[in-house]
Design a protein around this motif. Structure first.
Motif, PDB file in Angstrom:
ATOM      1  N   PHE A   1       1.045  -1.155  -0.057  1.00 30.96           N
ATOM      2  CA  PHE A   1       0.019   0.080   0.006  1.00 30.96           C
ATOM      3  C   PHE A   1       0.853   1.176  -0.019  1.00 30.96           C
ATOM      4  N   ALA A   2       1.799   1.383   0.954  1.00 30.53           N
ATOM      5  CA  ALA A   2       2.749   2.372   0.983  1.00 30.53           C
ATOM      6  C   ALA A   2       3.626   2.733  -0.469  1.00 30.53           C
TER       7      ALA A   2
ATOM      8  N   LEU B   1       1.167   4.113  -3.074  1.00 30.91           N
ATOM      9  CA  LEU B   1       1.057   5.444  -2.977  1.00 30.91           C
ATOM     10  C   LEU B   1       2.220   6.408  -3.285  1.00 30.91           C
ATOM     11  N   LEU B   2       3.429   5.902  -2.834  1.00 32.95           N
ATOM     12  CA  LEU B   2       4.455   6.694  -3.345  1.00 32.95           C
ATOM     13  C   LEU B   2       4.856   6.724  -4.586  1.00 32.95           C
TER      14      LEU B   2
ATOM     15  N   ALA C   1       2.808   6.253  -7.097  1.00 31.49           N
ATOM     16  CA  ALA C   1       1.651   6.903  -7.859  1.00 31.49           C
ATOM     17  C   ALA C   1       1.723   8.249  -7.802  1.00 31.49           C
ATOM     18  N   TYR C   2       2.390   8.878  -6.462  1.00 33.20           N
ATOM     19  CA  TYR C   2       2.514  10.303  -6.417  1.00 33.20           C
ATOM     20  C   TYR C   2       3.654  10.780  -7.402  1.00 33.20           C
TER      21      TYR C   2
ATOM     22  N   SER D   1      -3.253   1.870   9.271  1.00 31.01           N
ATOM     23  CA  SER D   1      -3.295   3.033   8.525  1.00 31.01           C
ATOM     24  C   SER D   1      -2.186   4.030   8.943  1.00 31.01           C
TER      25      SER D   1
ATOM     26  N   SER E   1       1.090   2.510   7.352  1.00 36.12           N
ATOM     27  CA  SER E   1       1.020   2.475   5.978  1.00 36.12           C
ATOM     28  C   SER E   1       1.291   3.718   5.481  1.00 36.12           C
ATOM     29  N   THR E   2       0.937   4.946   6.182  1.00 38.97           N
ATOM     30  CA  THR E   2       1.075   6.028   5.515  1.00 38.97           C
ATOM     31  C   THR E   2       2.103   6.991   6.183  1.00 38.97           C
TER      32      THR E   2
END
Length: 319
Positions: free
Chosen positions: A52-53, A56-57, A59-60, A229, A232-233
């Motif tokens: 997940f992390a 996210l990274l 995609a950014y 959460s 993961s963030t």
């Protein structure tokens, strides 16, 4: 990495806040892991977290024009993902099923012992000195003080011992990965390279969890969902970004002090939130480990201050 000579007063103030954030974030991840394990099996929890992390990274960074490595270039992130996440972070997660979160942080602080050993075995590595050997001996004595009563208990205390062994494997994996990364660094964007490592390590841990049949036991409560959460963030991405910013604008020797503060925060949270024990014997063991780490790190910290080099890599507790 050296602090920029053009750092402004505002950037330096922000860097101080970033360093404080690193101390707090990486000091709280041990508690987050322990709480997540209340309803989530270890390998799936870690695998889902890093997948997940990393997603996210990635995609950014892709939104900013960066690209993931070509298929032929995934060997590097896969190897580092295995060493630093599957062995490194996976060992920490597994250990926290048996070892209190605060003590896990103290034991992970012994990573410089393994780094010194890995470097000493390489022909192009840093030579082992008497001072380093003395620090290793002192730190090892601290580990012995920590686990001796459980060893004396017989089979009933072996779960704790297995947890300590898992933490040492985690430190070894991180050290080998760090040594490899330092010598095989590439010019690719450090954030995208980190995202690739997260994705590779996460997928491998998901595969291990699947083979172990962990999907049948996974569950969520409000408490574990919040902890997961956070891991993961904030725990995975926020800490790394803050660490990178602090390194750019503060001296390496100052930033590296987070390694001594993280365990203190982890122990305090473990005692306050989870009611984990922290006895006089554990305090003595922690003091011996910290003393050994200080001795081992001192020569390396001096060398880093001269060369202004600090590799950016994932720690086993980043965690």
């Amino acid at each position: 990495m050296t602090p920029s000579t053009s750092t402004t007063a505002r950037e330096r103030r922000l860097a101080w806040f970033a360093w404080i954030a690193v101390c707090l974030i990486w000091g709280t991840t041990y508690l987050g892991i322990r709480i997540s394990l209340e309803t989530m099996p270890p390998m799936l929890m870690a695998g889902l977290r890093w997948t997940f992390a990393g997603g996210l990274l990635a995609a950014y960074m892709m939104s900013r024009g960066e690209r993931l490595p070509r298929p032929s270039a995934w060997g590097h992130p896969v190897l580092l993902g295995f060493l630093m996440l599957v062995l490194g972070n996976g060992g920490v997660v597994w250990a926290e099923m048996f070892v209190p979160s605060g003590l896990a942080a103290v034991i992970v602080a012994s990573s410089p012992f393994w780094m010194a050993g890995v470097e000493g075995l390489r022909s192009d590595g840093e030579r082992m000195t008497r001072r380093t050997a003395g620090g290793l001996t002192l730190g090892f004595l601290g580990i012995v003080v920590l686990i001796w009563p459980e060893l004396a208990q017989g089979p009933g205390g072996h779960g704790f011992v297995f947890g300590v062994v898992a933490l040492q494997i985690a430190c070894l994996g991180w050290s080998i990965g760090s040594s490899y990364s330092k010598r095989h660094g590439r010019s690719e964007n450090v954030f995208m390279a980190t995202a690739a490592q997260m994705l590779a390590g996460g997928v491998m841990m998901l595969a291990i969890g699947t083979v172990r049949g962990e999907w049948a036991t996974i569950g969520f409560s409000t408490r574990t969902a919040l902890a997961f959460s956070y891991l993961s963030t904030v725990g995975a991405i926020g800490g790394f970004v803050a660490y990178t910013y602090a390194l750019r604008h503060l001296p390496v020797s100052l930033v590296s002090l987070y390694a001594y503060i993280n365990p203190v925060i982890a122990v305090a949270l473990g005692v306050a939130v989870l009611g984990e024990p922290f006895t006089a014997r554990m305090a003595l063991a922690a003091a011996l480990v910290f003393g050994g780490v200080a001795i081992v790190r001192a020569p390396r910290a001096t060398a880093q201050a001269r060369t202004h080099v600090e590799p950016l890599e994932l720690r086993p507790d980043v965690r």
